[in-house]
Scaffold this motif. Structure first.
Motif, PDB file in Angstrom:
ATOM      1  N   TYR A  30      10.843   1.521   7.235  1.00 59.32           N
ATOM      2  CA  TYR A  30      10.663   1.380   5.824  1.00 59.32           C
ATOM      3  C   TYR A  30       9.947  -0.027   5.863  1.00 59.32           C
ATOM      4  CZ  TYR A  30      13.698   5.158   4.626  1.00 59.32           C
ATOM      5  OH  TYR A  30      14.265   6.504   4.430  1.00 59.32           O
ATOM      6  N   ASN A 147       9.126  10.663   3.079  1.00 56.51           N
ATOM      7  CA  ASN A 147       7.717  10.734   2.413  1.00 56.51           C
ATOM      8  C   ASN A 147       7.036  11.799   2.029  1.00 56.51           C
ATOM      9  OD1 ASN A 147       7.595  11.905   4.904  1.00 56.51           O
ATOM     10  ND2 ASN A 147       6.148  10.452   5.900  1.00 56.51           N
ATOM     11  N   ASP A 159       9.330   5.930   1.733  1.00 58.45           N
ATOM     12  CA  ASP A 159       9.697   5.141   0.622  1.00 58.45           C
ATOM     13  C   ASP A 159      11.288   5.204   0.227  1.00 58.45           C
ATOM     14  OD1 ASP A 159      10.327   4.623  -2.256  1.00 58.45           O
ATOM     15  OD2 ASP A 159       8.783   5.899  -2.918  1.00 58.45           O
TER      16      ASP A 159
END
Ligand code: PEP
Ligand code: CO
Length: 402
Positions: A30, A147, A159
């Motif tokens: 991330y 994702n 994310d």
């Protein structure tokens, strides 16, 4: 990673973050670390999805499966998607699986317990970390929890907010399942994304045991089951029943070490071994492995996943599986257990209630390679469609006693 002279395998050394010192496989990177931490703290205080009683109940059912008294049907999509998280879709998925379980139960005269690949099956292990299209490479799609599927820079970035969406979708899905069915319906997913799993893992309020409250059972994938993996370290500390996927490269002795590591007290109902060797006639490897583990004195139940060893790519570019390979692996595995005196007590399938064209072959309604493009919906592995999954159960019932 810990060095060899440390004592990673002592149960006392386990704690909720001890996996961080082990071999980390299949985890996303991330870029927004603050957002990640923020999200994880929300997960940590989120409501439990399943209860400790339900988990213990399923563990009891697995212990009965070990003795051959119960059969377990574990089934669902390869990967769920956020888009399919609606009451209507969940109802159709659940009803189809329950219907298959009923067909099984009517014939085998044993209680059939249903474990859905549902309400949390959002993370996928990948063999290739990148996908390349027209000489352009982006991170591979790893499931909606990580994702997005669309092939662009933004969607393919992991994310952290997707972790919350996955949790909320899972919670909603299981709440709907309880509303839809009076039957016993358990939920499962692959224990893959460790930040997610560990933040939904808490100590029991009744005892010193730890439970993952995001699913009744989780499985350890073929790509993450090596002894020093962080996944193994995490899973050895929780009380949920744990599945282990086993492919043809499984090393017998390592398997015994893995079983001792994950179930040091040799508790009944804790481990479900799921073989996924692919369809090979006279597979002595499979037979030898089953025989070896049967002789080990360790406790576990046996299931067969006849899907994941049978995937291949067609000339026209579809990842598919052949119905004949699937049924043949299943029957072959069943017969090996009969011969060796153990029980095949479970089937693990990727299927859908939809009329998709993802696997070729069938019994009543055969598909060929040219049909695949008609309704291929899976973003991930090819699933048996409605008719193919009904046929598979029917053929299993017909052929298993031949
Ligand atoms: C799966 O069950 O979707 C999967 C990836 O399985 P395996 O780890 O057996 O390949
Ligand atoms: Co799959």
């Amino acid at each position: 990673m810990k060095s060899d002279n440390m004592k990673p395998y002592l149960f006392e050394n386990w704690h909720i973050k001890s996996w961080k010192d082990f071999l980390l496989l299949q985890q996303p990177n991330y870029s927004d670390y603050t957002l990640l931490l923020n999200t994880l703290s929300k997960l940590k205080s989120a409501n439990k999805i399943v209860t400790e009683n339900e988990i213990d109940q399923l563990k009891y059912f697995y212990s009965e499966a070990e003795k051959g008294n119960i059969f377990i049907l574990q089934a669902g999509d390869c990967a769920e998607t956020f888009d399919s998280c609606s009451f209507k879709d969940v109802k159709l998925r659940v009803e189809h699986i329950l219907n298959l379980a009923k067909n099984l139960e009517d014939s085998i005269q044993k209680k059939v317990i249903v474990v859905g690949r549902i309400a949390g099956q959002y993370a996928k292990p990948r063999s290739e970390p990148f996908e390349t299209l027209n000489h352009y490479s982006l991170p591979a799609f790893r499931g909606d929890i990580i994702n997005g599927i669309d092939f662009n820079e933004i969607q393919r970035q992991p994310d952290p907010l997707r972790l919350l969406k996955a949790y909320e979708s899972s919670k909603k899905t299981y709440d709907w399942i309880k509303e839809i069915t009076n039957h016993t319906f358990f939920i499962s997913h692959e224990a893959l994304l460790l930040n997610y799993e560990t933040n939904l893992t808490h100590k029991s309020i009744y005892s010193d045991k730890w439970y993952n409250f995001s699913a009744h059972t989780l499985w350890l994938g073929e790509r993450t089951r090596e002894l020093k993996s962080a996944h193994v370290e995490y899973l050895r500390g929780i009380s949920n029943p744990v599945g282990i996927k086993l492919g043809p490269n499984a090393n017998y002795k390592e398997m015994v070490s893995l079983l001792k590591l994950l179930n040091p007290q040799n508790i009944s109902g804790k481990i479900n071994l799921i073989t996924r060797f692919g369809n090979k006639k006279n597979d002595l490897n499979l037979e030898n492995l089953i025989d070896y583990l049967n002789q080990s004195g360790l406790r576990f139940s046996w299931s067969c996943d006849p899907m994941h060893g049978n995937s291949y790519k067609t000339n026209n570019g579809f990842k598919t599986r052949n119905f004949d390979d699937i049924i043949n692996e299943l029957i072959h595995t069943h017969k090996i257990h009969n011969k060796l005196g153990s029980y095949l007590s479970g089937i693990h399938l990727e299927l859908t209630y939809k009329n998709v064209t993802e696997c070729i072959g069938g019994y009543k309604n055969k598909l060929n390679e040219n049909n695949l493009s008609e309704n291929f919906q899976s973003f991930c592995d090819p699933r048996l469609n409605k008719q193919q999954s009904i046929d598979l159960i029917e053929l299993f019932l017909l052929q298993r006693n031949e």
